[in-house]
Design a protein around this motif. Structure first.
Motif, mmCIF file in Angstrom:
data_model
loop_
_atom_site.group_PDB
_atom_site.id
_atom_site.type_symbol
_atom_site.label_atom_id
_atom_site.label_comp_id
_atom_site.label_asym_id
_atom_site.label_seq_id
_atom_site.Cartn_x
_atom_site.Cartn_y
_atom_site.Cartn_z
ATOM 1 N N PHE A 28 0.806 -1.208 0.000
ATOM 2 C CA PHE A 28 0.000 0.000 0.000
ATOM 3 C C PHE A 28 0.845 1.267 0.000
ATOM 4 O O PHE A 28 0.381 2.334 -0.355
ATOM 5 C CB PHE A 28 -0.988 -0.004 1.168
ATOM 6 N N GLN B 35 -0.965 0.622 -4.678
ATOM 7 C CA GLN B 35 -2.215 0.306 -3.993
ATOM 8 C C GLN B 35 -3.026 -0.734 -4.735
ATOM 9 O O GLN B 35 -3.833 -1.435 -4.127
ATOM 10 C CB GLN B 35 -3.040 1.580 -3.830
ATOM 11 N N SER C 63 -4.452 -3.845 -2.922
ATOM 12 C CA SER C 63 -5.890 -4.101 -2.862
ATOM 13 C C SER C 63 -6.208 -5.525 -3.283
ATOM 14 O O SER C 63 -7.042 -6.194 -2.672
ATOM 15 C CB SER C 63 -6.639 -3.142 -3.793
#
Lengths: 263, 354
Positions: A227, A231, A235
């Protein structure tokens, strides 16, 4: 109508801080950094399957130990007088009055080389590495999440009607059979929610392994690192973890229902 | 009835408190300063409270917030609506921020104290004409080791691969710093790494992994100060701090040369109060203020006037102020393309997952 209105603040809260982030995680998982649709992130997440397995293994072992420790304890507590029960339950929550990170740091100091426990063990001639291994991570998890196992178990067990136990005894059951036929089946809902409440956070946790573990990382740590720079992949890994946890919850709940029906 | 009165009193108290907080002090304007954590003298102990002094002197309120990594700072500047007036990024990040037009040129006429900066720290590679940044602090990456746990001499980064220290070696938990060390040993170019350099560094770090106790950043303080690990690479200023807390620790400037980093003050394009920002930067360059900051954070100061005020002990410390000869062997980081940077980040995460 009135009751629905009362739930409105929570519904708004859920929508803004649970639902929207969830949707963002899902959409992020299927996008590359420039916003185009892709499955690459999920392929990347697949590369970390061994870390997944390692994390799930640690979480399962921790959950099992929590259950083994908490079950007899909750049973004993539920047999005590109301007043003693509330005092003991309060004592169990006392550690939670302090921040989790501080308690983790406490364990680091306790377990480190030439720390109190190590010194004591050295005195009686035992020389082992207490920290920076899988055992220390499991210990940290068990310590952290044990109250979450005791609470639901205790709630369920203290609600078991004493007359049921007496009836079983009257009908000639010995102690073991009373447990097997009455107490255990009635405590299954507590076991299920206890397992969920311990397994879910310990599978997704990070920091515990960073502080107490060695150079192996857990999936939570990998997600955290991703992250910081990417990201989308972060995710995708988080999404996979959520799916695994969801499956786990569905399976345990199924098991709980069957048991309850079986009685 | 009683309850209602209680509630009213509570409301009144809250409102009056808020009014007081907002109204007791009247400032002319305010600036938002975004800095590294623990990177300014904050008045703890008998140090100078730099921000309070500035507020008193210029009657400008400082909203001070902190970040942990250059990347966090970048994300805030690139994709949030927040406005910052002064930020203090590192070398390679400054280059990136300039390239993406996220920081603006500084009017050096408003910063007369810029004369205090040593010439050798002006016009650095990341800002060749020195239009965008004002040096705040610098340092090198060095080795910290425990004299009682390491046998023989520590010479350089290759000691981090020594078999006899297995299980007692700490390594950076940060892709750029960890990879740079491995690149120095594998003949890569840490300043401007290529994917091939990263692959070689990856192999080298995988080779090291069985020997590594932990990958750490801030945790290094408890590990080294508590004699839990034998050797670790880290930032010179922090090694100096750790040595003050554990007599068994010593340092080594790696013979291979090392990374020299510099954090400089910049004004983002989104700044609302450029004038206030320049006042703040100028204030930070005052000899006494810069000295207080240098002593507090323990990193090297580029400020010659502040340097003169430091104790001889600090001035003559080879770790904090290495010789020119040593510095000539050092390199700085430049900005990597996003593609290469993400590749490096991913490869580094893979090392942890291996």
């Amino acid at each position: 109508m009135r009751s629905k209105k009362l739930a409105l603040p929570y519904a708004v809260w859920m929508a803004a801080f649970t639902l929207v982030p969830l949707i963002l995680i899902i959409t992020n998982s299927f996008q590359d950094s420039s916003g185009h649709f892709t499955f690459d992130n999920l392929y990347k997440a697949w590369e970390y399957r061994e870390v997944f397995l390692y994390s799930l293994e640690i979480a399962l072992v921790s959950t099992l130990i929590c259950l083994l420790l908490a079950y007899p304890m909750s049973y004993m507590i539920s047999r005590m007088s109301e007043k003693t029960q509330s005092i003991i339950i309060m004592l169990i929550t006392v550690p939670m009055w302090m921040n989790f990170l501080l308690r983790l740091l406490g364990w680091v100091i306790l377990l480190q080389n030439n720390g109190p426990i190590d010194t004591l063990l050295n005195l009686i001639g035992i020389d082992v590495q207490l920290k920076d291994n899988d055992g220390a991570v499991v210990l940290g998890m068990v310590y952290e999440y044990l109250p979450f196992m005791i609470m639901p178990l205790h709630t369920v067990m203290s609600k078991i009607d004493k007359s049921l136990i007496e009836a079983a005894q009257d009908l000639g059951s010995n102690g073991f059979n009373v447990f097997r036929k009455v107490v255990f089946p009635l405590s299954v809902p507590g076991i299920v929610s206890g397992i969920t409440m311990v397994f879910v956070p310990s599978a997704s946790t990070f920091l515990v392994a960073q502080y107490l573990g060695g150079n192996k990382k857990m999936i939570g740590d990998i997600i955290e690192q991703y992250f910081k720079s990417d990201q989308n992949t972060g995710s995708a890994i988080a999404l996979c973890l959520m799916v695994v946890i969801l499956l786990f919850i569905i399976i345990t709940n199924q098991f709980g229902d069957e048991e309850a029906v079986g009685v | 009835m009683k309850k209602i009165i209680c509630l009213l009193i509570v409301c009144l108290l809250t409102v009056s408190c808020c009014l007081c907080l907002g109204g007791c002090k009247k400032y002319d304007s305010e600036i938002n300063v975004y800095n590294w954590g623990e990177f300014i003298s904050d008045g703890s102990g008998d140090t100078m409270d730099v921000i309070a002094e500035f507020e008193k002197k210029y009657n400008i309120k400082v909203n001070y917030t902190t970040y942990e990594t250059n990347e966090t700072l970048y994300n805030m500047l690139a994709s949030s609506n927040s406005s910052y007036d002064v930020v203090i990024p590192s070398d390679y990040m400054i280059e990136k921020l300039i390239a993406e037009d996220l920081i603006q040129e500084i009017n050096f006429d408003n910063i007369p104290n810029y004369k205090n900066i040593a010439d050798k720290h002006k016009n650095m590679d990341f800002d060749p004409e020195n239009k965008f940044s004002v040096p705040y602090s610098w340092g090198v990456v060095a080795l910290c080791y425990n004299k009682t746990m390491v046998d023989g001499e520590v010479k350089g980064f290759s000691d981090l691969w020594r078999d006899d220290l297995s299980g007692e070696i700490l390594m950076f938990n940060n892709s750029r710093d960890a990879m740079a060390i491995a690149m120095q040993l594998t003949g890569g170019n840490p300043t401007n790494a290529s994917k091939e350099d990263i692959d070689n560094a990856y192999d080298k770090l995988i080779e090291q992994k069985p020997l590594v106790k932990k990958y750490v950043m801030d945790m290094i303080f408890s590990e080294m100060e508590g004699s839990q690990a034998a050797i670790a690479p880290y930032y010179a200023g922090d090694i100096y701090t750790m040595m003050g807390n554990n007599e068994d620790l010593d340092y080594c400037l790696p013979e291979e040369g090392s990374n020299m980093f510099m954090d400089s003050m910049c004004i983002p394009t989104c700044a609302n109060n450029k004038e206030g920002a320049e006042k703040f930067i100028n204030f930070m360059l005052e000899a006494e203020v810069a000295k207080a900051n240098a002593e507090y954070i323990g990193y090297s100061t580029p400020n010659t006037a502040a340097f003169e005020l430091l104790s001889d002990d600090m001035k003559n410390n080879e770790l904090i102020y290495p010789s020119e000869e040593y510095l000539s062997k050092c390199y700085t980081f430049s900005n990597l393309s996003e593609d290469v940077y993400n590749y490096m980040q991913e490869k580094f995460i893979d090392i942890g997952a291996e």
